[in-house]
Design an enzyme around this catalytic site. Structure first.
Site, mmCIF file in Angstrom:
data_model
loop_
_atom_site.group_PDB
_atom_site.id
_atom_site.type_symbol
_atom_site.label_atom_id
_atom_site.label_comp_id
_atom_site.label_asym_id
_atom_site.label_seq_id
_atom_site.Cartn_x
_atom_site.Cartn_y
_atom_site.Cartn_z
ATOM 1 N N THR A 117 -4.868 -0.103 32.487
ATOM 2 C CA THR A 117 -6.237 0.179 32.089
ATOM 3 C C THR A 117 -7.206 -0.900 32.550
ATOM 4 O O THR A 117 -6.822 -2.077 32.663
ATOM 5 C CB THR A 117 -6.315 0.271 30.548
ATOM 6 O OG1 THR A 117 -7.688 0.254 30.157
ATOM 7 C CG2 THR A 117 -5.635 -0.917 29.868
ATOM 8 N N TYR A 142 -5.237 -3.633 22.734
ATOM 9 C CA TYR A 142 -4.875 -2.551 23.659
ATOM 10 C C TYR A 142 -4.746 -3.103 25.085
ATOM 11 O O TYR A 142 -3.713 -2.947 25.739
ATOM 12 C CB TYR A 142 -5.934 -1.439 23.583
ATOM 13 C CG TYR A 142 -5.838 -0.443 24.710
ATOM 14 C CD1 TYR A 142 -4.666 0.273 24.926
ATOM 15 C CD2 TYR A 142 -6.916 -0.222 25.572
ATOM 16 C CE1 TYR A 142 -4.575 1.181 25.980
ATOM 17 C CE2 TYR A 142 -6.832 0.677 26.614
ATOM 18 C CZ TYR A 142 -5.660 1.375 26.817
ATOM 19 O OH TYR A 142 -5.564 2.262 27.862
#
Ligand code: UDP
Length: 327
Positions: A117, A142
Site C-alpha cells: 500500500t 496498517y
C-alpha cells in the site's frame, strides 16, 4: 498460468480472479471469508475456506497442484481500525503473511506477488509524486504492518522472487458488475459517496479541510480496480519471465482532493452528495500521488479506465446493484 490467490473473495482479489479467468488462466482461491464474500466469485475456480496461517491445510493445497505464483491479497485494510487495534494488523498482515510465505517456500512455490500500500510512505516531505525509492515512514499500524511484510520479502530475495505492488487508492467496480466492493461498514471515500448517491446514507463527512492543499482537503491518486486487476495479470507475466524481485507503485500519477471527488460525484448525480466538514481522521496522510515512471517502464500495462468520472460512475452502478439485488 496457474495462480493461487489468498483473499480472492475480497474486493481487489475478486476483480483479479475475473481478469485472470478472462485471460485464460487457472485460478485457486484461499479465503477465510472473514471480510470476503463467496457470492461474488465465479463458479469456475477452486475455492478453499481456510486461514493463511493454517500450515497443514495450505500445504495440502500447495501439493494438490503445480502453482506458478502466489498472489497474497488477504489482509486488513482499514487505517482507523489499525490505529485502535494494531495487534490485529500485525498478527494478520505481518505474522500470518510470513507464515504463509514460509509454507509456500517449503513446498517449492517461490514466486510471490504481494499486495502492499501507499500507506507505507506516510507523509513524504517533498510535494511531488512518490517514487518507489522514497523513504518509508508509515503513519499508522496498517502501513507499518505492510512495510514489515515487504521487509521480509526483500530480506529473502535470494529465496523468493517477489513483486511488491504498492496500491494507491483503489476504487470503482467491474464494468460488467460481476463484482465490486461489499462492505457493512464502509470507510473508503468513493464507496461512501456511492452509498450517499443511492440513498443508503444522508451525507458524507469530509475529514479535515485544514490541510495545506489548494482547497484544504486531502489528496489521493484514485486507480480503477479493473486497471489494478490488469496490473496483476501483467505482473504475473513479468515475474515468470524475469524471475527477479521488484517493487511497483500502482496509481495513475494524478491527485484529486476529497472535494474534487465530491464535486465530480455531484456532476454525475445532479447534486445528491451532501457533505459536511469534520475533524481530520487519525493516521491520514495529506497527499499521496504515485510516480508512475517505473511501472510504465517495466510492465506492458496501459490504463483503460483512468478517468475519475468513470471510476465514480462504476462505483455508483455497483452500489445500485447491491441495493436492487440485496447483495
Ligand atoms: N475521507 C473523507 N470522508 C470519508 C472517507 C474518506 O473525507 O468518509 C477522506 C480521507 O480522510 C482521505 C481520503 O478521503 O483523505 C481517502 O480516504 P480512503 O479511506 O478512501 O482511503 P485511504 O487513503 O485512507 O486509504
Amino acid at each position: 498460468m496457474n495462480i493461487l490467490l489468498t483473499g480472492g473473495a475480497g474486493y481487489i482479489g475478486s476483480h483479479v480472479v475475473f481478469s485472470l479467468l478472462d485471460n485464460g488462466h487457472k485460478v485457486t482461491v484461499i479465503d477465510n471469508l472473514s471480510t470476503g464474500h463467496k457470492k461474488i466469485l465465479p463458479k469456475k475456480i477452486n475455492f478453499f475456506d481456510c486461514n493463511i496461517n493454517e500450515k497443514y491445510k495450505i500445504k495440502e493445497i500447495l501439493q494438490s497442484s503445480n502453482f506458478d505464483i502466489l498472489m497474497h491479497f488477504a489482509g486488513f485494510i482499514k487505517v482507523e481500525e489499525s490505529v485502535s487495534n494494531p495487534k490485529k494488523y500485525f498478527e494478520n498482515n505481518t505474522d500470518n503473511a510470513i507464515s504463509l510465505f514460509e509454507t509456500c517456500l517449503e513446498n517449492n512455490l517461490n514466486n510471490i506477488i504481494f499486495s502492499s500500500t501507499a500507506a507505507v510512505y506516510g507523509n513524504p516531505k517533498e510535494n511531488k509524486p512518490i517514487s518507489e525509492n522514497e523513504l518509508l515512514k508509515p503513519l499508522n499500524p496498517y502501513g507499518e504492518s505492510k512495510m514489515r511484510t515487504e521487509n521480509y520479502l526483500l530480506k529473502n530475495k535470494k529465496k523468493i522472487n517477489s513483486i511488491i505492488l504498492r496500491y494507491f487508492n483503489v476504487a470503482g467496480a467491474d464494468n460488467q458488475l460481476r463484482t465490486g466492493l461489499l462492505s457493512d461498514a464502509a470507510t473508503h471515500l468513493i464507496k461512501i459517496i456511492s452509498e450517499v448517491a443511492v440513498g443508503k446514507r444522508k451525507k458524507i463527512c469530509i475529514y479535515g479541510n485544514d490541510y495545506t492543499t489548494t482547497d484544504g482537503t486531502a489528496i489521493r491518486d484514485y486507480i480503477h480496480v479493473s486497471d489494478l486487476a490488469d496490473i496483476h495479470v501483467k505482473t504475473s507475466e513479468y515475474l515468470l519471465q524475469n524471475r527477479e524481485s521488484n517493487i511497483f507503485n500502482c496509481g495513475y500519477g494524478r491527485g484529486y482532493s476529497v472535494l474534487d471527488v465530491i464535486n465530480k460525484a455531484n456532476n454525475i448525480t445532479n447534486g445528491k452528495i451532501k457533505f459536511e466538514i469534520s475533524n481530520r481522521r487519525p493516521g491520514d496522510a495529506e497527499k499521496l500521488v504515485s510516480d508512475v515512471e517505473k511501472i510504465n517502464k517495466h510492465l506492458k500495462w496501459k490504463p483503460k479506465y483512468n478517468n475519475l468520472k468513470t471510476i465514480i460512475h462504476s462505483s455508483i452502478n455497483w452500489e445500485k446493484k447491491i441495493y436492487e439485488e440485496n447483495l
